[in-house]
Motif scaffolding. Structure first.
Motif, short mmCIF file in Angstrom:
data_model
loop_
_atom_site.label_atom_id
_atom_site.label_comp_id
_atom_site.label_asym_id
_atom_site.label_seq_id
_atom_site.Cartn_x
_atom_site.Cartn_y
_atom_site.Cartn_z
N ARG A 182 -47.43 -2.03 -28.74
CA ARG A 182 -47.53 -0.74 -29.42
C ARG A 182 -48.90 -0.49 -30.03
O ARG A 182 -49.40 0.63 -29.99
N TRP A 183 -49.54 -1.53 -30.57
CA TRP A 183 -50.84 -1.31 -31.23
C TRP A 183 -51.92 -0.99 -30.22
O TRP A 183 -52.89 -0.29 -30.53
N ASP A 218 -49.47 3.91 -40.05
CA ASP A 218 -48.17 3.30 -39.75
C ASP A 218 -47.64 2.39 -40.87
O ASP A 218 -46.52 2.49 -41.29
N TRP A 230 -44.10 -11.07 -37.66
CA TRP A 230 -43.28 -10.44 -36.61
C TRP A 230 -43.29 -11.26 -35.32
O TRP A 230 -43.37 -10.71 -34.22
N ASN A 251 -37.16 -5.00 -34.80
CA ASN A 251 -38.12 -4.48 -33.82
C ASN A 251 -38.02 -5.25 -32.51
O ASN A 251 -37.24 -6.20 -32.36
N GLN A 280 -36.95 -1.91 -31.88
CA GLN A 280 -37.80 -0.77 -32.27
C GLN A 280 -39.11 -0.86 -31.52
O GLN A 280 -39.65 -1.97 -31.39
N ASP A 281 -39.60 0.22 -31.03
CA ASP A 281 -40.91 0.42 -30.38
C ASP A 281 -40.79 0.82 -28.91
O ASP A 281 -41.71 1.39 -28.36
C1 BGC Z 1 -44.39 -1.29 -37.10
C2 BGC Z 1 -43.46 -1.59 -35.95
C3 BGC Z 1 -43.88 -2.88 -35.27
C4 BGC Z 1 -44.10 -3.99 -36.28
C5 BGC Z 1 -44.69 -5.23 -35.65
C6 BGC Z 1 -44.43 -2.47 -38.03
O1 BGC Z 1 -45.25 -2.20 -39.11
O2 BGC Z 1 -43.98 -0.12 -37.77
O3 BGC Z 1 -43.48 -0.52 -35.04
O4 BGC Z 1 -42.89 -3.29 -34.39
O5 BGC Z 1 -44.95 -3.58 -37.32
O6 BGC Z 1 -45.96 -5.00 -35.16
#
Ligand code: BGC
Length: 364
Positions: free
Chosen positions: A50-51, A124, A216, A246, A275-276
């Motif tokens: 995602r990043w 974010d 994460w 996530n 999530q994502d």
């Molecule tokens: C984001 C998520 C992401 C997670 C791990 C969170 O701050 O909002 O979208 O999965 O970080 O990178």
């Protein structure tokens, strides 16, 4: 963690889908101010898909407006991110957009930013404990958790009194404010069922600090799931639900479940949230290994952050739609919240393919 190669998003993918439109207008043409301004974009890591998409979208949308862009990734290393931001300040960036690795580790460097007149947008994730953050743009993080909780509630028929079901709970990284907000949203739906015994957490680990996974990391989630299965489910008890906040944690959970023999007709995968809509997780949705994910259209987040940057560079107030929720410990940061969307096997094509976020070949 597996690294994912990200195809550059085409210009046609920019803008347009999920509900996160702003009420105020912004300039759409390249202005003299834009071409004079360099914008810093500090992203946490390339190791999560995602990043990469966030960074790519931000860069292309800012450049389309005429800005020069300094995009940096810090591979989840806090000191690296701090020095990248320091460089952005000294090299004259007008605005710095930051998705923090550790939300509480930027107080000193942002005080330098403020001394130099550099404006800061928290991207974010909320930057904590500093007055020197001007705006915040994110998705409605509480709603992300509510969507996950309601998915479980509906799938299990908890409102109709069904149960008891065995559930295990995972949380995100404790240094990420979002992780706590996701958890609060999830528990706003599910706690009553834990309290009345319809959801049984055999590990006994429910509190955020017991279930949080630092950084994460998929592999940490996998190891924790392995431990719980070995210690609590070896005697044949069936795991019905895993609440994962996530997709990176869901990947670790799926790996653990596979090793423990889940995924057969006699032992199907439990309900599993995420999530994502990362590509491997959409594949897992298609293969019935993961039940749902929450889609956060990074194109729209970028569009709204670019509007903020434009307003700041022109000396105007940036568009916001929430001025109450996000207190960073020092002040309530004016925020723009985009809408997250629940995705499962039944609607992924409509949400992800029809809007050109992915092509079919991305998720084979
Ligand atoms: C984001 C998520 C992401 C997670 C791990 C969170 O701050 O909002 O979208 O999965 O970080 O990178």
């Amino acid at each position: 963690m597996k690294k994912f190669l990200i195809a550059l998003l085409t210009a046609s993918m920019i803008g347009g889908f999920a509900g996160c439109s702003s009420t105020s207008s912004s300039s759409s043409t390249t202005s003299k101010k834009a071409s004079d301004s360099k914008i810093g974009v500090a992203m946490p890591t390339k190791s999560l898909q995602r990043w990469n998409q966030d960074g790519t979208n931000m860069k292309s949308q800012l450049e389309a407006k005429g800005y020069k862009v300094d995009l940096q990734y810090a591979e989840n290393d806090v000191n690296t991110q701090v020095s990248q931001i320091e460089n952005m300040i000294t090299s004259g960036d007008k605005v710095i957009v930051i998705a923090p690795i550790d939300g509480s580790a930027l107080t000193d460097v942002l005080s330098k930013a403020s001394d130099e007149g550099v404006k800061v947008v928290s991207y974010d994730r909320l930057i904590m404990n500093t007055p020197n953050v001007d705006y915040y743009a994110t998705f409605d993080n509480f709603k992300v958790g509510v969507i996950q909780g309601q998915f479980i509630e509906n799938k299990l028929g908890l409102k109709d009194g069904k149960g008891p079901f065995n559930m295990e709970v995972f949380g995100g990284s404790p240094d990420d404010n979002n992780a706590k907000v996701f958890y609060q949203g999830e528990m706003s739906v599910l706690k009553k069922y834990i309290d009345n015994g319809k959801l049984v957490v055999k590990s006994g680990q429910v509190d955020f600090d017991k279930v949080a996974i630092s950084g994460w990391k998929s592999e940490t989630a996998q190891a924790r799931m392995d431990n719980i299965i070995t210690s609590k489910y070896a005697s044949g008890a069936k795991l019905d639900v895993v609440l994962s906040p996530n997709d990176s944690l869901a990947i670790g959970v799926v790996a653990s479940l596979k090793n423990a023999g889940y995924g057969t007709s006699s032992k199907p995968f439990p309900i599993l949230t995420g999530q994502d809509c990362d590509k491997p997780n959409v594949v897992a949705l298609k293969n019935d290994q993961q039940s749902m994910s929450v889609f956060k259209d990074t194109r729209n987040l970028a569009t709204n952050v670019v509007k903020m940057v434009d307003a700041i560079v022109s000396g105007k107030k940036a568009p916001v739609n929430d001025t109450k929720t996000y207190n960073n410990g020092s002040k309530v940061v004016p925020s723009f919240l985009c809408d997250p969307i629940s995705v499962d096997k039944s609607n992924y094509k409509q949400v992800l393919i029809d809007t050109k976020y992915y092509s079919e070949s991305d998720i084979k």
